[in-house]
Design an enzyme around this catalytic site. Sequence first.
Site, PDB file in Angstrom:
ATOM      1  N   ASP A   1     -10.988   1.876   4.485  1.00  0.00           N
ATOM      2  CA  ASP A   1     -11.435   0.519   4.147  1.00  0.00           C
ATOM      3  C   ASP A   1     -12.942   0.392   4.032  1.00  0.00           C
ATOM      4  O   ASP A   1     -13.441  -0.620   3.533  1.00  0.00           O
ATOM      5  CB  ASP A   1     -10.958  -0.474   5.216  1.00  0.00           C
TER       6      ASP A   1
ATOM      7  N   GLN B   1      -4.462  -2.277   9.847  1.00  0.00           N
ATOM      8  CA  GLN B   1      -4.288  -3.549   9.153  1.00  0.00           C
ATOM      9  C   GLN B   1      -4.743  -4.703  10.047  1.00  0.00           C
ATOM     10  O   GLN B   1      -4.257  -4.868  11.160  1.00  0.00           O
ATOM     11  CB  GLN B   1      -2.823  -3.733   8.745  1.00  0.00           C
TER      12      GLN B   1
ATOM     13  N   LYS C   1       0.835  -1.208   0.000  1.00  0.00           N
ATOM     14  CA  LYS C   1       0.000   0.000   0.000  1.00  0.00           C
ATOM     15  C   LYS C   1       0.866   1.253   0.000  1.00  0.00           C
ATOM     16  O   LYS C   1       0.557   2.235  -0.685  1.00  0.00           O
ATOM     17  CB  LYS C   1      -0.950  -0.021   1.197  1.00  0.00           C
TER      18      LYS C   1
END
Length: 296
Positions: free
Chosen positions: A119, A96, A52
Amino acid sequence: MQILDGKQTAAYYRSKVALKVEELKKNGIAAPRLAAFLIGDNIASAMYIKMKEKACAEVGILTRTHVLDAKTPEAEIIKLIKDENADPQTSGILVQLPLPKHYDEKKILSYIEPSKDADCFLPQNIGHMFLGDETTVLPCTPLGVMKLLKYYKIDVASKEVCIIGRSNIVGKPLAFLMLKDNATVTMCHSKTRDLKEVAKRADILVAAIGRAKMIDSSYVKPGAVVVDVGINHIEKPDGKHETCGDCDFESVSKIASYMTPVPGGVGPMTIAMVLYNTLYNYVLIKKLDIKMDIEP
């Protein structure tokens, strides 16, 4: 059979995001920032964060990664999230997952400002999605699947879609996005009767169950489009490790019309959509006159 190349498609969408970021800079507006939290020593999580960071650098999005060990107090993590919430340049925040087991994932995620949810994991944003509010981000993997199909001009309208897997991250939101684009959707799971027969009705079959190579050609209608969301790491008889999806590629590719590979299919699209969401959040937060037209 044609490959649905996620790497090629993600590169296209990343290039579109890069153009939008460059447009901001030309207008004297600082680039947005993605703030990521890597907690613990999960090797796969560390790899995903690096991917990312690399993708952000390619398109001009700034990054700030908080690398914390598994002994970091929850209160400290929450304080760092609040600091990112308060930073006007940070428009995307992600934690994460999975976190080490002693942390309360739901509690930690709840401290992310909804307008900076990269997200689309927060209940507020999921609710906006189900209500059809387009002024919010969408979950990255489902959105990536839809963008991948659009890139290859595969129209889901009036098609019969079968999604095997009902997770909150992939299966359920993907079903909604398919419905929104006028597909007829069947969701399958471990309790579905005659799973093979249900799957074989599908014009578009999506596998998102987390079981390596479970789906073979006996689940697939000839000529169907097959999207493999799974990513599994298995040990082969020779002791070497293999990355594979939920589909048996060798078997399914002989009968499908289009199919995503693993790796190189849905995974790169998920990362591309993290970038898109970070930029879109920035546009919404700052009320910028930037059109998010990135379609082919």
